[in-house]
Design a protein around this motif. Structure first.
Motif, PDB file in Angstrom:
ATOM      1  N   ILE A 201      11.698  -2.244  -2.866  1.00  0.00           N
ATOM      2  CA  ILE A 201      10.609  -1.348  -3.238  1.00  0.00           C
ATOM      3  C   ILE A 201      10.936   0.085  -2.826  1.00  0.00           C
ATOM      4  CG2 ILE A 201       8.163  -0.823  -2.806  1.00  0.00           C
ATOM      5  CD1 ILE A 201       7.784  -3.858  -2.369  1.00  0.00           C
ATOM      6  N   ALA A 202      11.687   0.232  -1.729  1.00  0.00           N
ATOM      7  CA  ALA A 202      12.022   1.562  -1.220  1.00  0.00           C
ATOM      8  C   ALA A 202      12.773   2.398  -2.246  1.00  0.00           C
ATOM      9  CB  ALA A 202      12.857   1.434   0.053  1.00  0.00           C
ATOM     10  N   LEU A 203      13.467   1.748  -3.167  1.00  0.00           N
ATOM     11  CA  LEU A 203      14.223   2.494  -4.179  1.00  0.00           C
ATOM     12  C   LEU A 203      13.306   3.327  -5.057  1.00  0.00           C
ATOM     13  CD1 LEU A 203      16.738  -0.189  -5.394  1.00  0.00           C
ATOM     14  CD2 LEU A 203      17.232   1.793  -3.971  1.00  0.00           C
ATOM     15  N   ILE A 204      12.098   2.856  -5.302  1.00  0.00           N
ATOM     16  CA  ILE A 204      11.200   3.613  -6.166  1.00  0.00           C
ATOM     17  C   ILE A 204       9.995   4.162  -5.419  1.00  0.00           C
ATOM     18  CG2 ILE A 204      11.804   2.621  -8.404  1.00  0.00           C
ATOM     19  CD1 ILE A 204       9.686   0.597  -8.043  1.00  0.00           C
ATOM     20  N   SER A 205       9.734   3.652  -4.234  1.00  0.00           N
ATOM     21  CA  SER A 205       8.568   4.132  -3.497  1.00  0.00           C
ATOM     22  C   SER A 205       8.835   4.072  -1.997  1.00  0.00           C
ATOM     23  CB  SER A 205       7.350   3.273  -3.883  1.00  0.00           C
ATOM     24  OG  SER A 205       6.180   3.984  -3.647  1.00  0.00           O
ATOM     25  N   PRO A 206       9.568   5.068  -1.485  1.00  0.00           N
ATOM     26  CA  PRO A 206      10.059   4.980  -0.103  1.00  0.00           C
ATOM     27  C   PRO A 206       8.973   5.037   0.973  1.00  0.00           C
ATOM     28  CG  PRO A 206      10.686   7.075  -1.120  1.00  0.00           C
ATOM     29  CD  PRO A 206      10.075   6.232  -2.200  1.00  0.00           C
ATOM     30  N   HIS A 207       7.743   5.396   0.597  1.00  0.00           N
ATOM     31  CA  HIS A 207       6.690   5.473   1.617  1.00  0.00           C
ATOM     32  C   HIS A 207       5.777   4.263   1.599  1.00  0.00           C
ATOM     33  CE1 HIS A 207       8.085   9.482   2.196  1.00  0.00           C
ATOM     34  NE2 HIS A 207       7.853   9.783   0.932  1.00  0.00           N
TER      35      HIS A 207
ATOM     36  N   LYS B  19       7.723  -4.741 -11.339  1.00  0.00           N
ATOM     37  CA  LYS B  19       8.945  -5.053 -12.083  1.00  0.00           C
ATOM     38  C   LYS B  19      10.125  -5.310 -11.135  1.00  0.00           C
ATOM     39  CE  LYS B  19      11.810  -3.293 -15.826  1.00  0.00           C
ATOM     40  NZ  LYS B  19      12.265  -2.122 -16.577  1.00  0.00           N
ATOM     41  N   ILE B  20      10.252  -4.473 -10.134  1.00  0.00           N
ATOM     42  CA  ILE B  20      11.398  -4.602  -9.227  1.00  0.00           C
ATOM     43  C   ILE B  20      11.283  -5.879  -8.386  1.00  0.00           C
ATOM     44  CG2 ILE B  20      10.722  -3.388  -7.098  1.00  0.00           C
ATOM     45  CD1 ILE B  20      13.326  -1.751  -7.396  1.00  0.00           C
ATOM     46  N   LEU B  21      10.077  -6.405  -8.272  1.00  0.00           N
ATOM     47  CA  LEU B  21       9.885  -7.673  -7.560  1.00  0.00           C
ATOM     48  C   LEU B  21      10.107  -8.871  -8.471  1.00  0.00           C
ATOM     49  CD1 LEU B  21       6.755  -6.793  -5.428  1.00  0.00           C
ATOM     50  CD2 LEU B  21       9.099  -7.084  -4.632  1.00  0.00           C
TER      51      LEU B  21
ATOM     52  N   ASP C 150       0.850  -1.188   0.000  1.00  0.00           N
ATOM     53  CA  ASP C 150       0.000   0.000   0.000  1.00  0.00           C
ATOM     54  C   ASP C 150       0.893   1.249   0.000  1.00  0.00           C
ATOM     55  OD1 ASP C 150      -2.211   1.603   0.140  1.00  0.00           O
ATOM     56  OD2 ASP C 150      -2.850   0.949   2.120  1.00  0.00           O
ATOM     57  N   HIS C 151       0.275   2.386  -0.254  1.00  0.00           N
ATOM     58  CA  HIS C 151       0.986   3.671  -0.239  1.00  0.00           C
ATOM     59  C   HIS C 151       2.143   3.732  -1.219  1.00  0.00           C
ATOM     60  CE1 HIS C 151      -0.961   3.464   3.821  1.00  0.00           C
ATOM     61  NE2 HIS C 151      -1.456   4.582   3.333  1.00  0.00           N
ATOM     62  N   ILE C 152       1.972   3.085  -2.356  1.00  0.00           N
ATOM     63  CA  ILE C 152       2.955   3.224  -3.437  1.00  0.00           C
ATOM     64  C   ILE C 152       2.712   4.584  -4.087  1.00  0.00           C
ATOM     65  CG2 ILE C 152       3.698   2.267  -5.657  1.00  0.00           C
ATOM     66  CD1 ILE C 152       2.490  -0.440  -4.661  1.00  0.00           C
ATOM     67  N   GLU C 153       3.756   5.288  -4.444  1.00  0.00           N
ATOM     68  CA  GLU C 153       3.608   6.577  -5.136  1.00  0.00           C
ATOM     69  C   GLU C 153       2.703   6.384  -6.352  1.00  0.00           C
ATOM     70  OE1 GLU C 153       5.462   9.156  -3.833  1.00  0.00           O
ATOM     71  OE2 GLU C 153       6.379   7.741  -2.434  1.00  0.00           O
ATOM     72  N   GLY C 154       1.792   7.320  -6.574  1.00  0.00           N
ATOM     73  CA  GLY C 154       0.869   7.210  -7.699  1.00  0.00           C
ATOM     74  C   GLY C 154       1.619   6.991  -9.011  1.00  0.00           C
ATOM     75  N   GLY C 155       1.225   5.981  -9.764  1.00  0.00           N
ATOM     76  CA  GLY C 155       1.848   5.711 -11.058  1.00  0.00           C
ATOM     77  C   GLY C 155       3.031   4.760 -11.009  1.00  0.00           C
TER      78      GLY C 155
ATOM     79  N   CYS D  31      -1.442  -9.682   9.401  1.00  0.00           N
ATOM     80  CA  CYS D  31      -0.648 -10.318  10.455  1.00  0.00           C
ATOM     81  C   CYS D  31       0.621  -9.545  10.745  1.00  0.00           C
ATOM     82  CB  CYS D  31      -0.230 -11.711  10.032  1.00  0.00           C
ATOM     83  SG  CYS D  31      -1.558 -12.826  10.227  1.00  0.00           S
ATOM     84  N   GLU D  32       1.072  -8.845   9.734  1.00  0.00           N
ATOM     85  CA  GLU D  32       2.341  -8.160   9.892  1.00  0.00           C
ATOM     86  C   GLU D  32       2.277  -6.930   9.025  1.00  0.00           C
ATOM     87  OE1 GLU D  32       6.736  -9.520   9.105  1.00  0.00           O
ATOM     88  OE2 GLU D  32       5.435 -11.256   9.402  1.00  0.00           O
ATOM     89  N   LYS D  33       2.777  -5.819   9.543  1.00  0.00           N
ATOM     90  CA  LYS D  33       2.768  -4.585   8.772  1.00  0.00           C
ATOM     91  C   LYS D  33       4.180  -4.039   8.855  1.00  0.00           C
ATOM     92  CE  LYS D  33      -0.255  -0.576   8.423  1.00  0.00           C
ATOM     93  NZ  LYS D  33      -1.300  -1.000   7.476  1.00  0.00           N
ATOM     94  N   LYS D  34       4.795  -3.797   7.725  1.00  0.00           N
ATOM     95  CA  LYS D  34       6.150  -3.248   7.812  1.00  0.00           C
ATOM     96  C   LYS D  34       6.353  -2.111   6.821  1.00  0.00           C
ATOM     97  CE  LYS D  34       7.442  -7.737   5.859  1.00  0.00           C
ATOM     98  NZ  LYS D  34       8.195  -8.964   6.091  1.00  0.00           N
ATOM     99  N   GLY D  35       7.228  -1.221   7.189  1.00  0.00           N
ATOM    100  CA  GLY D  35       7.611  -0.162   6.272  1.00  0.00           C
ATOM    101  C   GLY D  35       8.766  -0.652   5.421  1.00  0.00           C
ATOM    102  N   VAL D  36       9.185   0.144   4.464  1.00  0.00           N
ATOM    103  CA  VAL D  36      10.333  -0.243   3.655  1.00  0.00           C
ATOM    104  C   VAL D  36      11.534   0.599   4.070  1.00  0.00           C
ATOM    105  CG1 VAL D  36       8.946  -1.030   1.715  1.00  0.00           C
ATOM    106  CG2 VAL D  36       9.645   1.345   1.791  1.00  0.00           C
ATOM    107  N   GLU D  37      12.693   0.004   4.013  1.00  0.00           N
ATOM    108  CA  GLU D  37      13.928   0.705   4.345  1.00  0.00           C
ATOM    109  C   GLU D  37      14.810   0.710   3.120  1.00  0.00           C
ATOM    110  OE1 GLU D  37      15.376  -0.167   8.819  1.00  0.00           O
ATOM    111  OE2 GLU D  37      15.262  -1.890   7.506  1.00  0.00           O
ATOM    112  N   ILE D  38      15.365   1.845   2.796  1.00  0.00           N
ATOM    113  CA  ILE D  38      16.256   1.889   1.642  1.00  0.00           C
ATOM    114  C   ILE D  38      17.525   1.113   1.982  1.00  0.00           C
ATOM    115  CG2 ILE D  38      17.614   3.408   0.149  1.00  0.00           C
ATOM    116  CD1 ILE D  38      15.412   5.481   0.429  1.00  0.00           C
TER     117      ILE D  38
END
Ligand SMILES: [Zn+2]
Length: 157
Positions: free
Chosen positions: A80-86, A36-38, A24-29, A98-105
């Motif tokens: 994912i943080a490389l293209i969408s840090p939030h 792709k990065i996955l 969730d909260h991927i930058e629009g677009g 069950c688990e919620k995590k943020g991304v870290e560059i």
């Protein structure tokens, strides 16, 4: 943003999943670049749902990616943080988060991005994986000092 708000937003656009990952909260677009990065190409096994440009109070608009029956590893999450840090990652089991995590560059990227320099040793027949340091100005090639400062997604292997 609360759990309920997120649920309502998504419920309108994408069906709930029993098991898997919601990004969730991927930058629009940027949803397609996240996919792709996955390394998800459409020939891989995951069932994938994408919602783009969903109105978001925090971000204006955002994208959401859902992967059925796949839980992302820490390494995949951090890419994912490389293209969408939030971005936020929700691991779903039996319809519950069950688990919620943020991304870290990550500080180092290995084997994911191709060096744009054709003369770089990582682009030769040598058995050398590409390696980049992540710096504020961009991705810095460990071998040839080339810096990728924009259009990162066009260099993803
Ligand atoms: Zn290089």
């Amino acid at each position: 943003m609360t759990q309920t708000e997120t649920g309502e937003n998504e419920g309108l656009l994408v069906r709930r999943i029993r098991n898997g990952t919601v990004i969730d909260h991927i930058e629009g677009g940027e949803a397609l670049n996240v996919v792709k990065i996955l390394g998800i190409t459409g020939t891989t096994q995951e069932a994938l749902s994408i919602a783009t440009n969903v109105p978001s109070r925090d971000m204006g608009r955002k994208d959401i990616v859902k992967l059925t029956n796949r839980e992302l590893s820490k390494e995949e999450v951090d890419r994912i943080a490389l293209i969408s840090p939030h971005a936020s990652i929700n691991i779903i089991r039996n319809f519950k988060v069950c688990e919620k995590k943020g991304v870290e560059i990550p500080s180092l990227i290995e084997g994911l991005v191709r060096c744009p320099n054709p003369g770089c040793i990582s682009n030769t027949n040598e058995p050398i994986q590409s390696k980049f340091r992540v710096l504020p100005k961009g991705l810095h090639c460990y071998y040839c000092d080339w810096v990728i400062s924009k259009d990162l997604t066009s260099y993803i292997l």
